[in-house]
Write a protein that holds these residues in place. Sequence first.
Motif, short mmCIF file in Angstrom:
data_model
loop_
_atom_site.label_atom_id
_atom_site.label_comp_id
_atom_site.label_asym_id
_atom_site.label_seq_id
_atom_site.Cartn_x
_atom_site.Cartn_y
_atom_site.Cartn_z
N UNK A 82 4.46 10.40 -16.41
CA UNK A 82 5.30 9.33 -16.92
C UNK A 82 6.36 8.90 -15.92
N UNK A 83 6.95 9.88 -15.24
CA UNK A 83 7.95 9.55 -14.21
C UNK A 83 7.33 8.75 -13.07
N UNK A 84 6.12 9.12 -12.68
CA UNK A 84 5.44 8.40 -11.61
C UNK A 84 5.26 6.93 -12.00
N UNK A 85 4.76 6.69 -13.20
CA UNK A 85 4.51 5.32 -13.64
C UNK A 85 5.79 4.50 -13.67
N UNK A 86 6.86 5.07 -14.22
CA UNK A 86 8.11 4.32 -14.35
C UNK A 86 8.75 4.09 -12.98
N UNK A 87 8.67 5.07 -12.11
CA UNK A 87 9.22 4.88 -10.77
C UNK A 87 8.42 3.84 -10.00
N UNK A 88 7.10 3.83 -10.19
CA UNK A 88 6.25 2.85 -9.50
C UNK A 88 6.61 1.43 -9.91
N UNK A 89 6.84 1.21 -11.20
CA UNK A 89 7.21 -0.14 -11.65
C UNK A 89 8.56 -0.56 -11.11
N UNK A 90 9.48 0.36 -11.00
CA UNK A 90 10.78 0.02 -10.42
C UNK A 90 10.66 -0.32 -8.94
N UNK A 91 9.84 0.42 -8.22
CA UNK A 91 9.61 0.10 -6.81
C UNK A 91 8.91 -1.25 -6.67
N UNK B 48 0.81 -1.21 0.00
CA UNK B 48 0.00 0.00 0.00
C UNK B 48 0.85 1.27 0.00
N UNK B 49 2.05 1.19 0.57
CA UNK B 49 2.92 2.36 0.55
C UNK B 49 3.19 2.79 -0.89
N UNK B 50 3.56 1.82 -1.72
CA UNK B 50 3.86 2.13 -3.13
C UNK B 50 2.57 2.38 -3.91
N UNK B 51 1.57 1.54 -3.71
CA UNK B 51 0.34 1.66 -4.49
C UNK B 51 -0.37 2.98 -4.21
N UNK B 52 -0.55 3.33 -2.94
CA UNK B 52 -1.26 4.57 -2.60
C UNK B 52 -0.44 5.78 -3.00
N UNK B 53 0.87 5.72 -2.78
CA UNK B 53 1.71 6.83 -3.20
C UNK B 53 1.65 7.05 -4.69
N UNK B 54 1.58 5.95 -5.46
CA UNK B 54 1.46 6.06 -6.91
C UNK B 54 0.16 6.74 -7.32
N UNK B 55 -0.94 6.33 -6.69
CA UNK B 55 -2.24 6.93 -7.02
C UNK B 55 -2.22 8.43 -6.79
N UNK B 56 -1.76 8.83 -5.61
CA UNK B 56 -1.79 10.25 -5.25
C UNK B 56 -0.85 11.06 -6.14
N UNK B 57 0.36 10.58 -6.33
CA UNK B 57 1.32 11.32 -7.15
C UNK B 57 0.85 11.42 -8.60
N UNK B 58 0.27 10.33 -9.13
CA UNK B 58 -0.21 10.36 -10.51
C UNK B 58 -1.42 11.27 -10.65
N UNK B 59 -2.34 11.22 -9.69
CA UNK B 59 -3.51 12.10 -9.75
C UNK B 59 -3.10 13.56 -9.66
N UNK B 60 -2.11 13.84 -8.85
CA UNK B 60 -1.61 15.22 -8.73
C UNK B 60 -1.02 15.69 -10.06
N UNK B 61 -0.19 14.85 -10.68
CA UNK B 61 0.39 15.21 -11.98
C UNK B 61 -0.69 15.36 -13.04
N UNK B 62 -1.69 14.47 -12.99
CA UNK B 62 -2.80 14.52 -13.95
C UNK B 62 -3.57 15.83 -13.80
#
Length: 465
Positions: A82-91, A59-73
Amino acid sequence: MRGHLPRLVALAGPVYGELLSGVVASVVGAYWVAGLGAPAVAAVTLAGTVENLLLGLVLVVASGTTVRLAHAHGAGDRAGAGRVARAAWRLCALGSLLIAVPGFLARDRIAGAFLDGEAAALAADWFTVAFPAFALFFAQRIADELFKGVGDTRTPLRTALLGNALLLVLDPLLILGPGPFPALGVTGAALALTASRAVALAVTALLRRRHRPSAPGGGPLGGGLLAEGRAITATGAPFGLDFTARMGVGAVQLGLVAAFGVPAVAGYGVGYRVLLIVTMAFYAVRQAAAIEAARLTGAARRAGVDPAVVVRSLARDTARLAGVLGAGAALLCAAAARPVAALFTDDPAVAGEAVDFLRMSGLYLLPYALVVALGGVHQAAGAGRRPVVAVLLGLTAQLGSGAALAGPFGVRGLWAGMTIGALVQLALLLLPLSRRRAGAVGDGPRRNVPEEASEIRLIERNASA
C-alpha cells in the motif's frame, strides 16, 4: 520442479504484445502524418524524441514501483504494498507537474532549438497539447506497473490494445478531417494521442478500483511515504539510466552513419525498425525477470533464506529464454534480411544497406538479448549498479570500436562495433563480484543441488502464500 520458465513466459508474453501494439500504432500514425509533408514529419519526429527522453525519467518511477511492489507482494507485506502504491502516485503527480508546466511554457523555445520555420511552429503546436497531457502518459505507466507488480501483465496489455485501437481510429479522423471532422493536421495527431490515453487511463482506473485489495489493518498506509518514495527512485534509477544511455548512444550512432550518405542512413532506419520488433521480446523478458526476481527476493527474506539461491536459479532460466530468443532473432534477421528489406523500400542502394545491417546484426542479437534480460534480474535483485556500469562501458566500447573500424571497413565497421559493445557488456555482467552482496546474481557460496532445490521450493511456497 519445472523451474521459472513457465512463469517467465506467462509474464513476458503479454508485455511483448503491449509493446508491439504501441509500435504498430505509432507506425500507422506516422503514415498519416507523412501525407502532410516534410515539416509535419519533422515536427512529429522531434515530439517523439522529446517524449522518449522524458520516458527515461518516467521509467525511474515506473520501474522502481514495479520492483518495490513485487518485493512487497512476495514478502506478503500488504502494508508495504500500500505504501508503494501511494508513494508512486505522489511521485507521478510531482513529476508530471515539474515536467508539464516548464515544458508548456518553453514549448516554442524547445521547438525552435531543433527546427525552424513551419516545422518549428508545428512542433510547438504539438507541445501545446502534449505537455499539459503529460500527466496522462505518466499516470498510465504507474497504473500499469501497479498491475505488473502483483504479477498481472495481462491487464496492461488489454488497456494498451484498447488505447492503441482507439488511436488507429482517431488519427485519420483528426489529422485529415474526413466528412464532418476538422482537418487539424499535427495538432489533430496530438489530440488523438491524448484522447486515446485518456480513455485507456479511465478504463485502467476502473479496473484498478475494482480489483484493489482492501487496506490491511495494523497501521496506516500513509506511514513512511517519503522514505518509500526515495526507495522507489533509488530502485528505478538504474532502469532509467540504462534507457537514457542507450537512447543517447543511438543518436550518436545515427550521426556516425550519416557520414556514409543518405542510403546508409535510410538502410539503417529500415533495419532499425525490424530490430525494434525483435528486441522488444528481449525487453519483455527483462520486465518479466525483474518482476519475478523482486517477488522471489521478497519471499526469500520472508522465509529467512538467502535470496541469492533463488536469484541464481532465476538467472539461469532467464538466460535460457533470452538465449533462445536471441538466437532465433539472429537467424531470422540473417535469413529474411533481403525479403524484409524489400517490404520497406524498392531503392537498391537502401535495400543493400539494410540487408548488410540486418545480417551483421545476427552477431549482435544473442549477446544483446542476454545483457537486456539478465540486467532485469540484477537490477531487481539489488545489484543495479553492475548492469549500469556494464552498459556505460559497453556502449563506450561500441562507439570507440565502431569509429575505429569504420575507417578500414566503412559503415560495416559501425555494425561490428555494436557486436563488440554487446560482448563487452555481457562479459562485465557475468564477471564474478569481488565482494558478496545479498541478493545479487552469482553471490554467495554454491550449495549442492538437493539443498538448493529445497530452498527454492521453500521460497516459491512463501511467494505463493
